[in-house]
Design an enzyme around this catalytic site. Structure first.
Site, PDB file in Angstrom:
ATOM      1  N   ARG A 139     -18.364  -2.994   8.943  1.00 51.24           N
ATOM      2  CA  ARG A 139     -16.944  -2.653   9.456  1.00 51.24           C
ATOM      3  C   ARG A 139     -16.829  -1.278  10.253  1.00 51.24           C
ATOM      4  NH1 ARG A 139     -12.703  -4.267   5.168  1.00 51.24           N
ATOM      5  NH2 ARG A 139     -11.534  -2.323   5.735  1.00 51.24           N
TER       6      ARG A 139
ATOM      7  N   ARG B  48     -21.811  -2.000   2.569  1.00 48.83           N
ATOM      8  CA  ARG B  48     -21.255  -3.432   2.766  1.00 48.83           C
ATOM      9  C   ARG B  48     -21.472  -3.892   4.139  1.00 48.83           C
ATOM     10  NH1 ARG B  48     -14.752  -4.003   1.390  1.00 48.83           N
ATOM     11  NH2 ARG B  48     -14.325  -2.793   3.046  1.00 48.83           N
TER      12      ARG B  48
ATOM     13  N   ARG C 269     -10.274   7.318   3.804  1.00 45.67           N
ATOM     14  CA  ARG C 269      -9.444   5.805   3.440  1.00 45.67           C
ATOM     15  C   ARG C 269      -9.198   5.891   1.956  1.00 45.67           C
ATOM     16  NH1 ARG C 269     -13.499   1.519   4.610  1.00 45.67           N
ATOM     17  NH2 ARG C 269     -12.046  -0.020   3.578  1.00 45.67           N
TER      18      ARG C 269
ATOM     19  N   ARG D  31       0.868  -1.024   0.075  1.00 47.45           N
ATOM     20  CA  ARG D  31       0.066  -0.030  -0.187  1.00 47.45           C
ATOM     21  C   ARG D  31       0.883   1.158  -0.171  1.00 47.45           C
ATOM     22  NH1 ARG D  31      -4.861  -2.420   2.496  1.00 47.45           N
ATOM     23  NH2 ARG D  31      -6.551  -0.820   2.593  1.00 47.45           N
TER      24      ARG D  31
HETATM   25  P1  AMP Z   1      -8.566  -3.406   4.179  1.00 44.22           P
HETATM   26  O1  AMP Z   1      -9.322  -4.504   4.541  1.00 44.22           O
HETATM   27  O2  AMP Z   1      -7.545  -3.792   3.048  1.00 44.22           O
HETATM   28  O3  AMP Z   1      -9.409  -2.228   3.516  1.00 44.22           O
HETATM   29  O4  AMP Z   1      -7.735  -2.772   5.071  1.00 44.22           O
HETATM   30  C1  AMP Z   1      -8.231  -2.039   6.251  1.00 44.22           C
HETATM   31  C2  AMP Z   1      -7.192  -1.316   6.980  1.00 44.22           C
HETATM   32  O5  AMP Z   1      -6.267  -2.138   7.464  1.00 44.22           O
HETATM   33  C3  AMP Z   1      -6.826  -0.176   6.236  1.00 44.22           C
HETATM   34  O6  AMP Z   1      -7.555   1.148   6.235  1.00 44.22           O
HETATM   35  C4  AMP Z   1      -5.469   0.030   7.033  1.00 44.22           C
HETATM   36  O7  AMP Z   1      -5.771   0.774   8.349  1.00 44.22           O
HETATM   37  C5  AMP Z   1      -4.863  -1.201   7.551  1.00 44.22           C
HETATM   38  N1  AMP Z   1      -4.083  -1.954   6.602  1.00 44.22           N
HETATM   39  C6  AMP Z   1      -4.353  -3.039   5.607  1.00 44.22           C
HETATM   40  N2  AMP Z   1      -3.511  -3.290   4.837  1.00 44.22           N
HETATM   41  C7  AMP Z   1      -2.353  -2.429   4.993  1.00 44.22           C
HETATM   42  C8  AMP Z   1      -1.247  -2.040   4.641  1.00 44.22           C
HETATM   43  N3  AMP Z   1      -0.671  -2.839   3.759  1.00 44.22           N
HETATM   44  N4  AMP Z   1      -0.367  -1.110   4.974  1.00 44.22           N
HETATM   45  C9  AMP Z   1      -0.983  -0.094   6.290  1.00 44.22           C
HETATM   46  N5  AMP Z   1      -2.024  -0.605   6.513  1.00 44.22           N
HETATM   47  C10 AMP Z   1      -3.009  -1.567   6.117  1.00 44.22           C
END
Ligand code: AMP
Length: 219
Positions: free
Chosen positions: A165, A132, A176, A93
């Protein structure tokens, strides 16, 4: 040895990474690694990692690179040999994470086959994320309007409770998306320059998006 299929799914929150990952995992027998899922599981357990991550995740910010890189390193190393490859969903990311991934893959004697960029607009992201719903037991994904469960707030597949969530609440979604634009979108160019970026339109149905991805993989 057969060449492995190692994929990265790239795109904003709500692009359909989790949905596509689920389809690809099943159809191609790939190991699915979602950093978001791993963090949510750690938060639920209340582990040290989960406690460190909670405040970042719930406010829509990125968890620091060193925590994430350490976490993914362990899991990539642990992928069983019989898997046909892996599928990274939500990682990398940041550019620092992408560079760390390059180093780690070199160490493991592997490389990325393709980076699939799931392209969607802010309007679609907003509509998808505010509606969602997720199953607390099996992780299946629903949508209040586009894919409602048969029974209110119950998973069709396993009967588990559905929930929204914390970071899908309207006030966190914009944050985000902005974090994605600033810190993750530069990876599009990073991988384009390496010649492994493939773009798909992810505003259509999951099956259509999957169809575009399988066309790319069959090239
Ligand atoms: P997601 O389920 O991929 O939307 O991730 C939810 C949250 O987890 C994100 O908004 C970040 O706070 C954290 N997160 C997930 N993957 C990463 C990553 N590769 N680097 C940093 N934070 C992450």
């Amino acid at each position: 040895m057969m060449e492995k299929i190692n994929l990265v799914l790239l795109g904003p929150p709500g692009a359909g990474k989790g949905t596509q990952a689920e389809i690809l995992r099943e159809r191609l027998s790939l190991e699915h690694l979602s950093t978001g899922d791993i963090l949510r599981a750690e938060m639920k357990k209340g582990s040290e990692l989960g406690q460190k991550a909670k405040e970042f995740v719930e406010s829509g910010q990125l968890v620091p690179d060193e925590i994430i890189i350490g976490m993914i390193r362990e899991r990539l190393k642990a992928i069983p040999d019989e898997k046909k490859g892996f599928l990274l969903d939500g990682f990398p990311r940041t550019v620092a994470q992408a560079q760390a991934l390059d180093d780690l893959l070199q160490e493991l004697g592997q490389k990325l086959t393709a980076v699939i960029y799931l392209k969607v607009s802010w309007e679609v992201v907003k509509m998808r994320l505010t509606g969602r719903l997720i199953c607390r037991s099996c992780g299946a994904i629903y949508h209040k309007i586009n894919k409602p469960p048969k029974e209110d707030m119950r998973c069709d597949l396993c009967g588990g409770d559905l929930y929204q969530r914390e970071d899908d609440k309207e006030e966190v979604i914009k944050k985000r998306f902005d974090v994605y634009t600033q810190q993750t979108a530069p990876l599009i160019e990073f991988y384009r320059e390496k010649g492994i970026l493939y773009e798909v339109n992810s505003e259509t149905s999951p099956e259509d998006t999957y169809h575009q991805i399988s066309e790319i993989l069959s090239q």
